[in-house]
Design an enzyme around this catalytic site. Structure first.
Site, short mmCIF file in Angstrom:
data_model
loop_
_atom_site.label_atom_id
_atom_site.label_comp_id
_atom_site.label_asym_id
_atom_site.label_seq_id
_atom_site.Cartn_x
_atom_site.Cartn_y
_atom_site.Cartn_z
N LYS A 22 0.84 -1.21 0.00
CA LYS A 22 0.00 0.00 0.00
C LYS A 22 0.87 1.26 0.00
O LYS A 22 0.65 2.17 -0.78
CB LYS A 22 -0.89 -0.02 1.26
CG LYS A 22 -1.56 1.31 1.56
CD LYS A 22 -2.49 1.22 2.73
CE LYS A 22 -1.91 1.60 4.06
NZ LYS A 22 -1.53 3.01 4.23
N ASN A 23 1.88 1.26 0.87
CA ASN A 23 2.68 2.47 1.03
C ASN A 23 3.68 2.68 -0.10
O ASN A 23 4.34 3.72 -0.15
CB ASN A 23 3.41 2.45 2.38
CG ASN A 23 2.44 2.66 3.53
OD1 ASN A 23 1.27 2.96 3.32
ND2 ASN A 23 2.93 2.48 4.76
N CYS A 116 -5.47 7.69 9.16
CA CYS A 116 -5.72 7.08 10.46
C CYS A 116 -5.54 8.11 11.57
O CYS A 116 -4.58 8.89 11.56
CB CYS A 116 -4.71 5.96 10.70
SG CYS A 116 -5.30 4.36 10.19
N ARG A 121 0.25 13.92 13.66
CA ARG A 121 0.66 13.80 12.26
C ARG A 121 0.82 15.16 11.56
O ARG A 121 0.13 15.47 10.59
CB ARG A 121 -0.29 12.89 11.48
CG ARG A 121 -0.48 11.57 12.15
CD ARG A 121 -1.15 10.56 11.28
NE ARG A 121 -0.21 9.91 10.38
CZ ARG A 121 -0.51 8.86 9.64
NH1 ARG A 121 -1.70 8.36 9.67
NH2 ARG A 121 0.39 8.31 8.86
N ASP A 124 4.79 19.73 8.93
CA ASP A 124 5.75 20.84 8.90
C ASP A 124 7.01 20.50 8.09
O ASP A 124 7.54 21.34 7.35
CB ASP A 124 6.12 21.25 10.33
CG ASP A 124 6.61 20.07 11.16
OD1 ASP A 124 5.93 19.01 11.13
OD2 ASP A 124 7.65 20.17 11.82
N LEU A 125 7.48 19.25 8.19
CA LEU A 125 8.71 18.87 7.48
C LEU A 125 8.47 18.86 5.96
O LEU A 125 9.33 19.23 5.18
CB LEU A 125 9.19 17.48 7.92
CG LEU A 125 9.54 17.33 9.41
CD1 LEU A 125 9.81 15.87 9.75
CD2 LEU A 125 10.76 18.19 9.74
N ASP A 305 3.78 0.35 12.16
CA ASP A 305 2.60 -0.25 11.53
C ASP A 305 2.40 -1.72 11.91
O ASP A 305 1.41 -2.33 11.49
CB ASP A 305 2.69 -0.13 10.00
CG ASP A 305 2.43 1.30 9.53
OD1 ASP A 305 2.02 2.14 10.35
OD2 ASP A 305 2.65 1.57 8.33
N ARG A 397 -9.10 -0.29 4.29
CA ARG A 397 -8.20 0.72 3.74
C ARG A 397 -6.87 0.11 3.30
O ARG A 397 -6.21 0.63 2.41
CB ARG A 397 -7.87 1.79 4.80
CG ARG A 397 -8.97 2.82 5.00
CD ARG A 397 -8.48 3.93 5.90
NE ARG A 397 -7.13 4.29 5.52
CZ ARG A 397 -6.14 4.57 6.35
NH1 ARG A 397 -6.32 4.56 7.65
NH2 ARG A 397 -4.93 4.87 5.92
C1 UD1 Z 1 4.21 6.67 6.64
C2 UD1 Z 1 3.32 5.49 6.35
C3 UD1 Z 1 2.65 4.99 7.62
C4 UD1 Z 1 3.71 4.71 8.68
C5 UD1 Z 1 4.67 5.89 8.85
C6 UD1 Z 1 5.84 5.58 9.76
C7 UD1 Z 1 2.57 5.88 4.08
C8 UD1 Z 1 1.45 6.18 3.16
N1 UD1 Z 1 2.30 5.88 5.39
O1 UD1 Z 1 3.37 7.68 7.17
O2 UD1 Z 1 1.92 3.80 7.31
O3 UD1 Z 1 3.09 4.46 9.91
O4 UD1 Z 1 5.19 6.28 7.58
O5 UD1 Z 1 6.56 4.50 9.31
O6 UD1 Z 1 3.68 5.60 3.64
N2 UD1 Z 1 6.37 14.13 11.41
C9 UD1 Z 1 6.50 15.46 11.76
N3 UD1 Z 1 6.40 16.40 10.78
C10 UD1 Z 1 6.18 16.09 9.47
C11 UD1 Z 1 6.04 14.73 9.12
C12 UD1 Z 1 6.14 13.77 10.12
O7 UD1 Z 1 6.73 15.78 12.92
O8 UD1 Z 1 6.11 17.00 8.62
C13 UD1 Z 1 6.46 13.09 12.45
C14 UD1 Z 1 5.15 12.34 12.65
O9 UD1 Z 1 4.30 13.01 13.53
C15 UD1 Z 1 5.62 11.03 13.19
C16 UD1 Z 1 6.95 10.82 12.48
O10 UD1 Z 1 7.36 12.07 11.99
O11 UD1 Z 1 5.87 11.12 14.56
C17 UD1 Z 1 6.89 9.81 11.36
O12 UD1 Z 1 5.96 10.18 10.41
P1 UD1 Z 1 6.15 9.89 8.86
O13 UD1 Z 1 7.36 9.05 8.64
O14 UD1 Z 1 6.08 11.19 8.14
O15 UD1 Z 1 4.86 9.04 8.54
P2 UD1 Z 1 3.89 9.17 7.31
O16 UD1 Z 1 4.67 9.51 6.08
O17 UD1 Z 1 2.72 9.99 7.68
#
Ligand code: UD1
Length: 418
Positions: A22-23, A116, A121, A124-125, A305, A397
């Site tokens: 999926k990812n 989810c 989530r 900002d990055l 996950d 999903r």
């Molecule tokens: C992706 C996966 C999700 C998985 C997650 C972590 C997809 C579609 N989803 O989600 O299934 O659980 O990786 O392996 O690939 N964060 C920030 N700022 C940002 C972005 C992230 O602080 O701008 C933090 C998040 O709150 C979290 C951490 O970084 O604590 C990891 O998030 P991230 O790796 O970005 O997860 P997703 O890409 O949302």
């Protein structure tokens, strides 16, 4: 609203097929608008996250067609740079579209993404990475509007190796002017898959999987036919289900290094695991030792996950397991449901302490998110008596034909419409 009725207490034995990840598929679909030529993605799983992503693409003006297992995207007539709010609410991955839509139209507008409900989530990055590439960003009334006359390569250091931010920046940089370097990039296998996909289209991306990704901007990308990698999280879910219920499992096509952290813990639990060629075999007696400590980390650490599914297994392991969730702060909503089944779980903030009990008993429970829902199914499969797991929209999903695959292993599970 569907629910599963599950008769627990049976061993699971057999071979299972694993869907494409999926990812991996979601960012590849987002990347399809980077070319005017046709993109074919094979083995696309029948899950609602993919359906929602395809809806977004067709709302942008892409033509979507399907064969038995492939999706063909033709974005030559894509016109819109606005990602509809009702669809972004359903799907967090819609946020990927920001990178590729910006590249295509030099502007993009999206409402804050959903997905989810497992924590804050933030994005900002993602946004600071885009700014470094020269994107102007305005956030108002729940919408993010981005524009850039030119996208220019930059050196970007991520504060945290975010999967989504890494992928988004790659999508925005692949046709930018000059070279972009992402340091402290996420190393997940799905990012390597995105790199391979883009390079097959004529992109020049290297270093994915290693922490520093280097993207040399190219002028054009061409069409491609591509088969994504297998879903390590679906694979892990089946491995944990069989470990928990007892039995034997064979699966093919998932590289051991993609689920090494889970296999290591399952071996600590007392499962016998071996690998031959492209196959992984697992044998479990059913009542295992506890793994003592599970701490979620970015890849190659233990995946968040699989945290919920592994916690379901820990509920009936001998001894105590401490679970530490480092990625998403509210990822224990399933714990209250497991307690209804007799589990002994105490949650404090990011930690859960699980004292293994001899057996869980059947109960009526409700899925609150995708992986938490899978954890409830695993617990119900091992429990004594009948359980129902409601609100399958979460499970649908991310898992295609979940009950058919479990039935094939000997599970008593059926879907009923309520
Ligand atoms: C992706 C996966 C999700 C998985 C997650 C972590 C997809 C579609 N989803 O989600 O299934 O659980 O990786 O392996 O690939 N964060 C920030 N700022 C940002 C972005 C992230 O602080 O701008 C933090 C998040 O709150 C979290 C951490 O970084 O604590 C990891 O998030 P991230 O790796 O970005 O997860 P997703 O890409 O949302």
């Amino acid at each position: 609203m569907d629910k599963f009725m599950i008769e627990g207490g049976r061993k699971l034995c057999g071979k299972t097929e694993i869907q494409s990840a999926k990812n991996a598929v979601l960012p590849l679909l987002a990347a399809s608008v980077l070319t005017d030529e046709q993109v074919t993605i094979r083995d696309v799983p029948a899950i609602s996250d993919v359906e929602n992503m395809l809806h977004i693409l067709s709302e942008l003006g892409c033509k979507i067609s399907r064969t038995a297992d492939s999706v063909i995207i033709d974005s030559v007539n894509a016109v819109s740079h606005e990602i509809p709010a009702r669809l972004t609410k359903e799907l967090r991955s819609s946020v990927f579209m920001l990178g590729s839509v910006l590249t295509r139209f030099r502007r993009a507008r999206i409402s804050y993404p959903g997905g989810c409900d497992i924590g804050l989530r933030p994005i900002d990055l993602h946004l600071s990475g885009l700014k470094r590439l020269g994107v102007e960003i305005v956030e108002e009334n729940g919408y993010i509007s981005c524009s850039a006359d030119r996208l220019t390569g930059a050196d970007i250091l991520l504060d945290f190796p975010s999967v989504g931010a890494t992928e988004k920046i790659i999508l925005a940089a692949v046709k930018a002017e000059g070279t972009t370097v992402i340091r402290n990039a996420a190393k997940e296998p799905e990012i390597v898959d995105l790199q391979n996909f883009l390079n097959r289209m004529g992109g020049r991306v290297r270093g994915a999987g290693g922490g520093t990704v280097c993207i040399e901007g190219v002028k054009t990308l061409s069409g491609v036919e591509y088969t994504p990698i297998k879903d390590r999280i679906e694979a892990g879910t089946f491995l944990i289900a069989v470990a928990s219920c007892g039995g034997e499992l064979e699966m093919e096509g998932v590289p051991e290094e993609n689920i090494a952290a889970l296999l290591h813990k399952l071996r600590e639990n007392g499962c016998k695991i071996h690998r031959k060629d492209d196959k992984i075999f697992l044998e479990s007696s059913g009542r295992l030792r506890s793994a003592e400590l599970i701490e979620t980390m970015p890849f190659p650490g233990f995946p968040t996950d699989l945290q919920a599914q592994f916690s379901a297994l820990a509920c009936t392991s001998r001894g105590t397991t401490l679970v530490v969730e480092n990625l998403f702060e509210t990822r224990y909503k399933y714990a209250a449901e497991l307690r209804r089944m007799g589990a002994d779980i105490t949650v404090r903030g990011r930690n859960a302490l699980i004292r293994g009990v001899e057996r869980l008993h059947g109960a009526a429970v409700t899925a609150g998110d995708l992986r938490g829902g899978a954890a409830l199914v695993i617990a119900a499969l091992g429990a004594e008596g009948q359980s129902s797991v409601a609100d399958l929209s979460h499970i649908d999903r991310g898992y295609s034909e979940f009950e058919r695959k479990l039935k094939k292993l000997g599970a008593r599970i059926r879907r009923v419409r309520i």
